[in-house]
Each structure stands twice: as structure tokens, then as C-alpha cells.
Design a protein around this motif. Structure first.
Motif, PDB file in Angstrom:
ATOM      1  N   THR A  66      17.171  50.741  39.711  1.00 16.27           N
ATOM      2  CA  THR A  66      18.149  50.380  38.693  1.00 16.27           C
ATOM      3  C   THR A  66      18.348  48.868  38.723  1.00 16.27           C
ATOM      4  O   THR A  66      17.723  48.164  39.519  1.00 16.27           O
ATOM      5  CB  THR A  66      19.497  51.083  38.949  1.00 16.27           C
ATOM      6  N   GLU A  67      19.216  48.371  37.860  1.00 19.56           N
ATOM      7  CA  GLU A  67      19.565  46.950  37.857  1.00 19.56           C
ATOM      8  C   GLU A  67      21.075  46.795  37.928  1.00 19.56           C
ATOM      9  O   GLU A  67      21.814  47.534  37.267  1.00 19.56           O
ATOM     10  CB  GLU A  67      19.045  46.249  36.598  1.00 19.56           C
ATOM     11  N   LEU A  68      21.512  45.814  38.715  1.00 18.67           N
ATOM     12  CA  LEU A  68      22.935  45.538  38.882  1.00 18.67           C
ATOM     13  C   LEU A  68      23.198  44.080  38.516  1.00 18.67           C
ATOM     14  O   LEU A  68      22.541  43.177  39.033  1.00 18.67           O
ATOM     15  CB  LEU A  68      23.355  45.803  40.328  1.00 18.67           C
ATOM     16  N   GLU A  69      24.154  43.874  37.615  1.00 16.00           N
ATOM     17  CA  GLU A  69      24.492  42.521  37.170  1.00 16.00           C
ATOM     18  C   GLU A  69      25.962  42.239  37.442  1.00 16.00           C
ATOM     19  O   GLU A  69      26.833  43.058  37.125  1.00 16.00           O
ATOM     20  CB  GLU A  69      24.212  42.359  35.678  1.00 16.00           C
ATOM     21  N   ALA A  70      26.240  41.075  38.029  1.00 16.59           N
ATOM     22  CA  ALA A  70      27.610  40.618  38.256  1.00 16.59           C
ATOM     23  C   ALA A  70      27.828  39.346  37.447  1.00 16.59           C
ATOM     24  O   ALA A  70      27.058  38.389  37.570  1.00 16.59           O
ATOM     25  CB  ALA A  70      27.846  40.352  39.735  1.00 16.59           C
ATOM     26  N   VAL A  71      28.868  39.342  36.616  1.00 14.13           N
ATOM     27  CA  VAL A  71      29.202  38.178  35.791  1.00 14.13           C
ATOM     28  C   VAL A  71      30.605  37.715  36.161  1.00 14.13           C
ATOM     29  O   VAL A  71      31.541  38.527  36.215  1.00 14.13           O
ATOM     30  CB  VAL A  71      29.128  38.518  34.286  1.00 14.13           C
ATOM     31  N   ILE A  72      30.741  36.426  36.422  1.00 15.23           N
ATOM     32  CA  ILE A  72      32.018  35.832  36.831  1.00 15.23           C
ATOM     33  C   ILE A  72      32.545  34.962  35.695  1.00 15.23           C
ATOM     34  O   ILE A  72      31.824  34.120  35.156  1.00 15.23           O
ATOM     35  CB  ILE A  72      31.837  34.978  38.100  1.00 15.23           C
ATOM     36  N   GLU A  73      33.832  35.161  35.349  1.00 19.79           N
ATOM     37  CA  GLU A  73      34.466  34.362  34.301  1.00 19.79           C
ATOM     38  C   GLU A  73      35.875  33.978  34.742  1.00 19.79           C
ATOM     39  O   GLU A  73      36.587  34.801  35.335  1.00 19.79           O
ATOM     40  CB  GLU A  73      34.562  35.154  32.999  1.00 19.79           C
ATOM     41  N   PRO A  74      36.307  32.742  34.451  1.00 22.82           N
ATOM     42  CA  PRO A  74      37.697  32.371  34.738  1.00 22.82           C
ATOM     43  C   PRO A  74      38.646  33.265  33.944  1.00 22.82           C
ATOM     44  O   PRO A  74      38.362  33.652  32.811  1.00 22.82           O
ATOM     45  CB  PRO A  74      37.776  30.914  34.266  1.00 22.82           C
TER      46      PRO A  74
END
Length: 346
Positions: free
Chosen positions: A95-103
Motif C-alpha cells: 500500500t502507500e501511506l502519505e503524511a501531509v503537514i499544514e499550519p
């Protein structure tokens, strides 16, 4: 229970998206996501491998590991990795795992975690699991934590009761994605289900017509037609007995009414019939199930009608999905209960 995440269809598989805000800066959250000593305190023990990385999850004796490699790395913004879980004697598909960080305002940051290409039926476990793991991350980042949380991720739920409640809700959410259509015809209820399966048509046909496969998703085989060894494939006109001989009324006698190789199977179901059609697609195999109208019946002290029938077939196709994925069936009754909540609300 409030879910932080959402499930969505991803071809024959599912995607899981979970969000949570933390009292941290993007740099602080990035460090917790990428530094080995930090990872060990909330998700697992990290080690580099020739092909990427490995995360050992759970206690010292646990066999749960994740193997992956980094596809995209944008410091303090985005991390995309492959993710393949192995544990309890099972190996899941990549599978694929994506982490996105935003203020998210002064002193706060939003983490959006998206897990793609998750195998069907297991998505609910991932939804509840990530919701729980991100609670462990909250403690690592100094956020408010419940008294039940551990100092590190030990492969146990931060809050077992919350995990179980979330799992039930995610199961119903996943069931709603592939819900059946129920039709009332006088005193009878018909059910239609369509399911895109992550397997070639040959494998699906084997699961529908070979005794060792049928008994692992439909019902245990009590008697297979003209074959004490229970090895040959079903043929038109065959009569089989499936169910549990130790329970009164728990054995069904099914007759094959029509059969077209790798395309169509129709068999009796009580005083009605069920048809299953297979269509090969670019993403897998589309299974279409039609249960003719069945009269409401009394069972277990109550009237059983369309929601019961729909939930029953829904559970059985969940079990077929897991069989084709090479995974075991987790608590079949809970699969039925989750589906029944969806159908009884209509």
C-alpha cells in the motif's frame, strides 16, 4: 464515538484518511514522524534496510512489522512511503501511506494521513488503528492524553474502549460504501449486491465452485455432490449440503440450477434462488449477486427480513473478499452487525 477519518473506494481496494491537530510546529511534527528515537515512542522501532526501512510494531515478542521505502520526502511538508504490513502469519498487499503537514494557527499544526490501496474489509481496522496511533503521537508531542495512554506504542490501543467503538463505526462506514439494494416484492424481499474484487476471474470462479474454497467463505461443506473426497468442481444439476450439522436448522441444501464457466452460477436458496455473475475488468472482477425474493421468516426469536438477508450476503462477500486476499476472517459476526446497522437504517 467521533471518527476523525473517512473511508473511500480505491478501485477494488479502499483509502483511509485521518486528520488530527497537534500543539506543535511543522518542524516538531516532522521530527516525530522521521527520527528513529521519536518513532519508537509512538509507532514502532525503526531500522534501515537495503531496500528502505522496517518498523517493528508491538512488544519484543510481537511479529508485526512494516516494510517500506520512501517515495517522496519534502521536509516539514510531505512524506510518501510504501507500506507493507506483516503480522499474525499474514502478509498484506503493498500500500502507500502519505503524511501531509499544514499550519493550523499559532502554535498548532494539522496532520493529514492518507493510506491508499488498502485491501477491502481491512480498511475499518486501519481507520480505527490510525486514529489510535495518532493518539499515541499526541502524547509524544505533549498534547492532552487520556489516562489510558501508554508512554510508548506497545502494540496496544491507547484507549481500548475508544478503539473498539471506532472499529465498529468504521466497519459500518465501509459497509455503506458497497451496500446492497433491497427491494420489497409483496411479502418477499430481494437483494442485489455488486462488489469489485481484487482478483482475476479464474480465482473468483474457483472460490465459487471448488469445495475447499466454498467452505472457507460461504458455509462449511457437509456433503459435496457425488464426491466423498470433496475435490471436484460444481456442475449444473449438482446438489450440495452446506452449514453446521451440530446446529438444528443450520444446514442448507443447494441445487445448482445454471452454470456458465467463469461467468454465471445460479443455485437454489430456500424457496428462491441466487444468481452470481462475474465480469472481468481492468481492476479485477466485478461480482453481481441477485437474491430472488425471499419470504420474511422467524428466527432467533424475531422476524428476519430484507436487512437481515442483505447483511448476510454482505458478510459472506466480505469473507470472500478476505479469502481472495489471502487473509483470515476477523470476527464474522461483527461484519454482519456492521452491515446490519446500515441496512436496518434504510
Amino acid at each position: 464515538m467521533t471518527l476523525w477519518g473517512e473511508l473511500a473506494l480505491d478501485g477494488p481496494r479502499r483509502s483511509v484518511t485521518v486528520e488530527r491537530e497537534y500543539p506543535a510546529t511543522p518542524a516538531e511534527l516532522w521530527a516525530a514522524l522521521t527520527e528513529p528515537e521519536r518513532l519508537a515512542r509512538w509507532i514502532g522501532r525503526y531500522e534501515g534496510t537495503p531496500d528502505g526501512f522496517r518498523l517493528a510494531m508491538g512488544g519484543p515478542d510481537a511479529d508485526a512489522v512494516v516494510d517500506g521505502r520512501v517515495l517522496t520526502c519534502e521536509p516539514e511538508r510531505r512524506l510518501l512511503v510504501t507500506w507493507r504490513f506483516t503480522g499474525d502469519g499474514q502478509v498484506e498487499a503493498p500500500t502507500e501511506l502519505e503524511a501531509v503537514i499544514e499550519p493550523a494557527g499559532e502554535g498548532r499544526v494539522l496532520l493529514t494521513l492518507t493510506h491508499r490501496r488498502v485491501q477491502a474489509v481491512t480498511a475499518a481496522v486501519y481507520g480505527a488503528g490510525w486514529q489510535d496511533v495518532l493518539t499515541h503521537l499526541a502524547r509524544e508531542l505533549g498534547a492532552d492524553a487520556s489516562p489510558q495512554e501508554h508512554d510508548g506504542y506497545l502494540g496496544e490501543a491507547a484507549d481500548p474502549a475508544a478503539f473498539d467503538a471506532a472499529l465498529d463505526e468504521y466497519r459500518s462506514a465501509e459497509a455503506a460504501l458497497v451496500a446492497a439494494t433491497m427491494t420489497r416484492e409483496g411479502e418477499r424481499s430481494a437483494v442485489s449486491l455488486r462488489r469489485l474484487l481484487d482478483a482475476p476471474v479464474d480465482e473468483v470462479w474457483d472460490a465459487l465452485t471448488l469445495p475447499d474454497r466454498v467452505g472457507r467463505w460461504l458455509w462449511p461443506v457437509v456433503e459435496w455432490p457425488d464426491d466423498p473426497a470433496r475435490e471436484r468442481r460444481l456442475r449444473q444439476g449438482d446438489v450440495m449440503r452446506l452449514g453446521d450439522e451440530n446446529v438444528d436448522g443450520a444446514v442448507q441444501v443447494l441445487e445448482v440450477l445454471d452454470l456458465e464457466d467463469r461467468a454465471h452460477l445460479r443455485f437454489t436458496w430456500g424457496d428462491a434462488a441466487v444468481s452470481i455473475r462475474l465480469t472481468e475488468t481492468g481492476d479485477g472482477t466485478l461480482l453481481s449477486l441477485e437474491q430472488d425474493g425471499v419470504k420474511d421468516t422467524f428466527g432467533a426469536g424475531r422476524l428476519r427480513s430484507a436487512p437481515d438477508f442483505a447483511a448476510g450476503w454482505h458478510q459472506l462477500l466480505d469473507q470472500l473478499t478476505l479469502l481472495l486476499s489471502g487473509l483470515t476472517v476477523p470476527a464474522p459476526d461483527r461484519l454482519w452487525e456492521a452491515a446490519y446497522l446500515v441496512y436496518s437504517a434504510e
